[in-house]
Design a protein around this motif. Structure first.
Motif, PDB file in Angstrom:
ATOM      1  N   LEU A  22      22.771  27.535  45.485  1.00 40.59           N
ATOM      2  CA  LEU A  22      22.391  28.316  44.313  1.00 40.59           C
ATOM      3  C   LEU A  22      23.586  29.087  43.774  1.00 40.59           C
ATOM      4  O   LEU A  22      23.725  29.265  42.563  1.00 40.59           O
ATOM      5  N   ARG A  57      14.504  22.632  40.459  1.00 40.82           N
ATOM      6  CA  ARG A  57      14.322  23.755  39.542  1.00 40.82           C
ATOM      7  C   ARG A  57      15.128  24.987  39.933  1.00 40.82           C
ATOM      8  O   ARG A  57      15.673  25.677  39.068  1.00 40.82           O
ATOM      9  N   ASN A  58      15.167  25.309  41.227  1.00 37.85           N
ATOM     10  CA  ASN A  58      15.857  26.533  41.633  1.00 37.85           C
ATOM     11  C   ASN A  58      17.334  26.509  41.241  1.00 37.85           C
ATOM     12  O   ASN A  58      17.887  27.519  40.801  1.00 37.85           O
ATOM     13  N   PHE A  60      17.514  27.145  37.544  1.00 40.26           N
ATOM     14  CA  PHE A  60      17.345  28.570  37.246  1.00 40.26           C
ATOM     15  C   PHE A  60      18.626  29.341  37.557  1.00 40.26           C
ATOM     16  O   PHE A  60      18.969  30.304  36.868  1.00 40.26           O
ATOM     17  N   ALA A  61      19.344  28.916  38.592  1.00 35.59           N
ATOM     18  CA  ALA A  61      20.633  29.542  38.897  1.00 35.59           C
ATOM     19  C   ALA A  61      21.645  29.253  37.788  1.00 35.59           C
ATOM     20  O   ALA A  61      22.436  30.126  37.423  1.00 35.59           O
TER      21      ALA A  61
END
Length: 213
Positions: free
Chosen positions: A115, A36-37, A40-41
């Protein structure tokens, strides 16, 4: 700016956001592969690109780009090349997926995405896309008047960004709920193969797109 104008723009922007395109397929690739991270990036990169396109439209640079056949061609080919490169990388990952690592058994070590890399992947996917630029050139000015300040125009860009964030965060959360079902190496190999073909298709279509000028 009237509320009705903003709501109409939001409706138009929503149609653009939810229509199938590189952003949705990029998120569909990122969540199962990197989590997920990283997704989101990606989304943060989308939003940053919208503000770039919005700024170029507000100050008239996008119009110069579309009116110049040579500039449009260079910009278009850069965007097409980047989308095709993402596709090639996905196909390479699919080819390597599940191959045994000498001395370490058949299962490869899990990968973690930077990220920063995920942000720029989302950013470049949008900032090099002439279709997004032409959206801001064709649709964006219709919701502005000549006496409006740039700050008022940026409210529309922000509205577009909010719609984008809401839609793709929802998509990320939905994909995350089924992530446990997508961890098999066979699924990842199939996913990378599919995403690779799709991105190469997007890039090829973009390369053949003609200027509307």
């Amino acid at each position: 700016m009237e509320l009705q104008t903003i709501l109409t723009f939001v409706a138009v922007a929503a149609l653009l956001v939810i229509s199938p395109g590189p952003n949705g397929f990029l998120i569909a690739k990122t969540v199962p592969m990197f989590g997920r991270n990283a997704a989101f990036a990606n989304i943060s990169g989308f939003v940053a690109a919208f503000y770039v396109h919005g700024t170029l439209s507000i100050f008239g640079v996008s119009l110069l780009l579309v009116q110049s056949a040579q500039a449009f061609m260079v910009f278009k080919l850069l965007g097409a090349a980047y989308l095709i490169w993402i596709g090639i990388k996905a196909l390479r990952s699919a080819f390597k997926q599940g191959q045994p690592i000498p001395g370490k058994g058949p299962k490869p070590a899990p990968r973690r995405a930077s990220l920063r890399k995920a942000f720029f992947e989302g950013f470049l996917t949008n900032v090099l896309n002439p279709k997004v630029s032409m959206f801001y050139l064709a649709a964006f000015p219709q919701f502005m008047s000549l006496d409006q300040s740039p700050l008022t125009a940026y409210a529309l860009v922000t509205a577009h960004a909010i719609v984008n964030v809401l839609w793709f965060v929802l998509m990320v959360m939905m994909l995350s709920r089924v992530k446990s079902m997508t961890q098999s190496e066979r699924f990842k190999k199939w996913l990378n193969s599919f995403i690779g073909v799709v991105f190469i298709g997007f890039g090829s279509k973009l390369a053949l797109m003609k200027s509307s000028g």
